[in-house]
Design an enzyme around this catalytic site. Structure first.
Site, short mmCIF file in Angstrom:
data_model
loop_
_atom_site.label_atom_id
_atom_site.label_comp_id
_atom_site.label_asym_id
_atom_site.label_seq_id
_atom_site.Cartn_x
_atom_site.Cartn_y
_atom_site.Cartn_z
N ASP A 224 4.50 1.64 0.73
CA ASP A 224 3.50 2.57 1.21
C ASP A 224 3.35 3.67 0.16
O ASP A 224 4.35 4.29 -0.22
CB ASP A 224 4.01 3.18 2.52
CG ASP A 224 2.91 3.54 3.50
OD1 ASP A 224 1.94 4.17 3.06
OD2 ASP A 224 3.04 3.19 4.67
N ASP A 325 -1.87 5.24 1.83
CA ASP A 325 -2.05 6.11 2.98
C ASP A 325 -3.32 6.95 2.88
O ASP A 325 -3.63 7.49 1.81
CB ASP A 325 -0.83 7.05 3.04
CG ASP A 325 -0.73 7.79 4.34
OD1 ASP A 325 -0.68 7.14 5.39
OD2 ASP A 325 -0.70 9.05 4.31
N GLU A 407 -5.40 2.36 3.89
CA GLU A 407 -5.43 2.88 5.25
C GLU A 407 -6.58 3.86 5.29
O GLU A 407 -6.60 4.83 4.53
CB GLU A 407 -4.10 3.56 5.59
CG GLU A 407 -3.95 3.77 7.08
CD GLU A 407 -3.83 5.20 7.52
OE1 GLU A 407 -3.65 5.43 8.72
OE2 GLU A 407 -3.92 6.13 6.67
N HIS A 478 2.62 1.96 13.18
CA HIS A 478 3.54 3.04 13.54
C HIS A 478 2.82 4.28 14.03
O HIS A 478 3.46 5.28 14.32
CB HIS A 478 4.38 3.37 12.30
CG HIS A 478 3.52 3.91 11.19
ND1 HIS A 478 2.58 3.13 10.56
CD2 HIS A 478 3.41 5.15 10.65
CE1 HIS A 478 1.95 3.87 9.67
NE2 HIS A 478 2.44 5.09 9.71
N ASP A 479 1.52 4.27 14.07
CA ASP A 479 0.74 5.44 14.50
C ASP A 479 0.12 5.25 15.88
O ASP A 479 -0.70 6.08 16.30
CB ASP A 479 -0.41 5.72 13.52
CG ASP A 479 0.08 6.24 12.18
OD1 ASP A 479 1.19 6.82 12.13
OD2 ASP A 479 -0.65 6.08 11.18
#
Ligand code: ISL
Length: 696
Positions: A224, A325, A407, A478-479
């Site tokens: 990431d 990200d 993302e 994970h969000d």
């Protein structure tokens, strides 16, 4: 107000979608008529239909419809209306400046699809093969995957110890959420050093072993990369604070001023103003996320060079690419103008229109692809070839370009295509998030997610992409709370229902056209947690929101209801390896509150009808049958409620019952051999999914 601007040479043709009425209307008006050179882009005389024919315009309108829960039909009578009239009529609701903000945003985006790929409407044609189109990705949240040393925090050696489990599941590429050195204000999304591993997760040597362990098993691994901001503790920011007028001051978006007046009205995703005052430097610094996550200034070429160097450094070490990200936030509008209040209220955050699709986004991504992701040196290792029969061969030649997965919150289908269309050489994949809630709902709402929306969403999405596009298929990360629980809305307390929904979601992800991104735990039917109080939560977003809701006068009961619906911690609890946990021998940094029997990895492995075995079977089938990867998708009975079915390349039939009740099965003209699931010719069980080979 929009400024006149020249058209790209050759004019352009208007894109339209097959399935949407509004799109059809706009196509009828303007379809193949080239727009003359140097006509102004958008003026008050432009019509809504013209806005809808612009990729970003279309995404914005679709987003407004989505946020307000309206169907595209609602737009139909408005298509011929001019922006000027629309502005006058809606001014009472939108306040001043809405139409002007829209025009200037669209004006700043000259990007169009080149004429040869402009056809929207599921154009058939063979996509260019690529490993990342064929791969099943598996996202690991390292903090919660496996702890190897008893400190309660998952680590790299823990992941290494589970590589055989992952290889057995059959996944092709791991994606690790942040592992770089970080003070962890936002769980690693605040990087202190991009070239070091956070000590609680291990060392660079451990990471080398993990990379090698993946490659030896024929898997790839991506990390990431937090490109939009760094931790306040990063050396660059520390230097910026020490000398704001020096070179590092310009690494960040910093402004002089006085402590009482922030430079603009933008708000942070994690509550409050998006600006933080640093008295020691007498500067404001932009921080769209936590106070300790400071936005980088991508307009500074030195920052772009640093990022490209970081990417290259990791690629040399054997990393196969990055998930980047909030990639779409890197370019901010010149002058950082105030956000429009109406857009802010609609989108929950003020200022987003000035950076969610900024003016330089495309060139910066192209540059990063070229300068960072394109390999110029041999990596330390590459994955071994995986043969169809599961055996492993020699190491593959290095991929010429590391995979770039963006993302991209707020990005819609058309802008997503602009960011990832193969011929544009920017990113490879982007996450479009509109699948996560049904229209009109947000993450903090408690509601039952009607899976008929999944059908509507994928039919629409598929109709808008061409053979030059490829999409990322995901439901969990994970969000977000677990999709299984959004659909179950409590009914997943019943093990059979939980299993059926888990299999339904797996089937969509593994048989539609696109790259599946699984999030850890999906394969064992992980569900939301029965957290009981704010003390159970760890995420900064939840903790800040709790304070904010209470300060705004909400009762603790109401505030808690919201948090329980939407907290990101549902997905961040430890992986359940066995009935008693198996994540750590110590005390986990966050406790899981969902311990129902049968849904740990060990238990799933011994139940032949488990979700785990369903995933395994589908992953193996997808690998063995390229038609399930590249074959055309044709949707059957698109109007039938609760029934979702499609064929792949005319060879496979996938059928699903989207409801919690049994239903009649529509007839299928053709011989079928069902290879996953059990197919009764007349009836479908609740949430049932089957995959059948079409004979002949
Ligand atoms: O959870 C959200 C805020 O309401 C999402 O919008 C999320 O912040 C957004 O998708 C960006 O997420 C990524 O960047 C964040 C980090 O907290 C998330 O974990 C990460 O996935 C900031 O780095």
């Amino acid at each position: 107000m929009g400024t006149p601007r020249s058209r790209p040479a050759g004019g352009r043709h208007v894109a339209s979608a097959r399935t949407s009425d509004a799109g059809t209307a706009s196509r009828r008006r303007r379809s193949s008529e080239p727009i003359p050179e140097s006509s102004p882009l958008f003026t008050p005389h432009s019509t809504i239909a013209e806005i809808y024919a612009h990729p970003l315009g279309r995404d914005i309108i679709d987003r407004i419809l989505y946020a307000t829960g309206r169907s595209p039909l609602w737009l139909r009578p408005l298509l011929s209306m001019t922006l000027g009239t629309f502005g006058r009529l809606t001014r009472r609701v939108t306040g001043p400046g809405f139409v002007e903000a829209l025009m200037s945003l669209l004006d700043s985006v000259p990007d169009r699809f080149p004429d040869d790929v402009v056809l929207v409407g599921g154009a058939p044609g063979a996509p260019e093969p690529a490993w990342w189109k064929e791969a099943v990705f598996y996202q690991i949240y390292p903090r919660s995957f496996q702890d190897s040393d008893g400190d309660g925090i998952g680590d790299l050696r823990g992941i290494v110890s589970r590589l055989d489990y992952l290889a057995d599941l059959g996944v092709d590429c791991l994606w690790l959420s942040p592992i770089f050195d970080s003070p962890n204000e936002d769980m690693g999304y605040d990087v202190r050093d991009y070239r070091a591993v956070m000590p609680e997760m291990g060392t660079l040597a451990d990471l080398d072993e993990l990379i090698e362990g993946c490659h030896q098993r024929g898997m790839r691994i991506i990390l990431d990369l937090v490109v939009n901001h760094t931790s306040v503790e990063h050396e660059w920011f520390q230097r910026a604070l020490a000398d704001p007028d020096g070179p590092y001051g310009d690494y960040y978006i910093m402004r002089p001023g006085t402590p009482d007046v922030p430079p603009n009205n933008w708000t942070s995703f994690f509550s409050g103003s998006a600006w933080r005052w640093f008295p020691e430097a007498e500067r404001w610094a932009l921080r769209l996320f936590a106070p300790g996550q400071i936005d980088l200034n991508w307009d500074n070429p030195a920052v772009r060079t640093e990022m490209a160097d970081i990417v290259r450094w990791w690629l040399d070490r054997g990393i196969d690419g990055f998930r980047m990200d909030v990639t779409n936030y890197i370019s901010k509008a010149e002058g950082l103008p105030d956000g429009n209040e109406f857009i802010g209220a609609l989108m929950e955050f003020t200022g987003v229109e000035h950076y969610f699709y900024g003016p330089k986004l495309h060139p910066y991504l192209r540059e990063l692809r070229e300068a960072g992701f394109t390999r110029t040196r041999e990596p330390r290792s590459t994955p071994r070839r995986r043969h169809d029969d599961g055996t492993l061969g020699d190491p593959l030649p290095p991929d010429p370009v590391g995979v770039m997965v963006g993302e991209t919150p707020g990005i819609g289908i058309e802008t997503g295509r602009l960011l990832t269309a193969g011929s544009r050489k920017e990113m490879d994949l982007a996450f479009v998030f509109d699948v996560l809630e049904t229209p009109g709902k947000i993450r903090w709402d408690r509601y039952r997610y009607n899976p008929n929306y999944l059908k509507e969403y994928f039919i629409e999405y598929s109709s808008r992409v061409t053979s030059d596009d490829w999409i990322a298929l995901f439901f969990d990360n994970h969000d977000n709370p677990r999709m299984l629980s959004k659909i179950g809305n409590g009914a997943e307390a019943d093990a059979a229902t939980r299993t059926a929904i888990g299999k339904l979601l797996a089937t969509i992800q593994l048989t539609l056209r696109g790259s599946p991104f699984l999030f850890q735990g999906q394969e064992i039917g992980a569900a939301n947690q029965a957290f009981t109080s704010i003390d159970d939560l760890r995420d900064i977003e939840s903790l800040n929101r709790w304070e904010e809701l209470l300060a705004a006068g909400k009762t603790p009961e109401k505030a808690w209801k919201e948090l329980l619906a939407g907290t990101r911690d549902h997905a961040r609890v430890p992986m359940r390896w066995d009935a008693s946990g198996g994540f750590t021998t110590g005390t986990a940094w966050i406790e899981g509150r969902e311990v129902s029997g049968g849904f740990s990895a060990a238990e799933q492995a011994i139940i032949p009808t488990s979700i785990f075995h369903w995933y395994k079977r589908l992953i193996a089938l997808r690998r063995a049958e390229p038609t399930l990867i590249y074959g055309d998708v044709a949707f059957l009975h698109p109007q039938a409620n609760d029934y979702f079915a499609y064929t792949r390349g005319g060879e496979w039939l996938v059928e699903m019952n989207l409801s919690d009740r049994s239903r009649r099965r529509p007839e299928f003209a053709g011989e079928l051999e069902t290879v996953v699931g059990t197919r009764d010719p007349a009836t479908m069980a609740p949430y049932e999914a089957t995959v059948s080979r079409i004979a002949g």
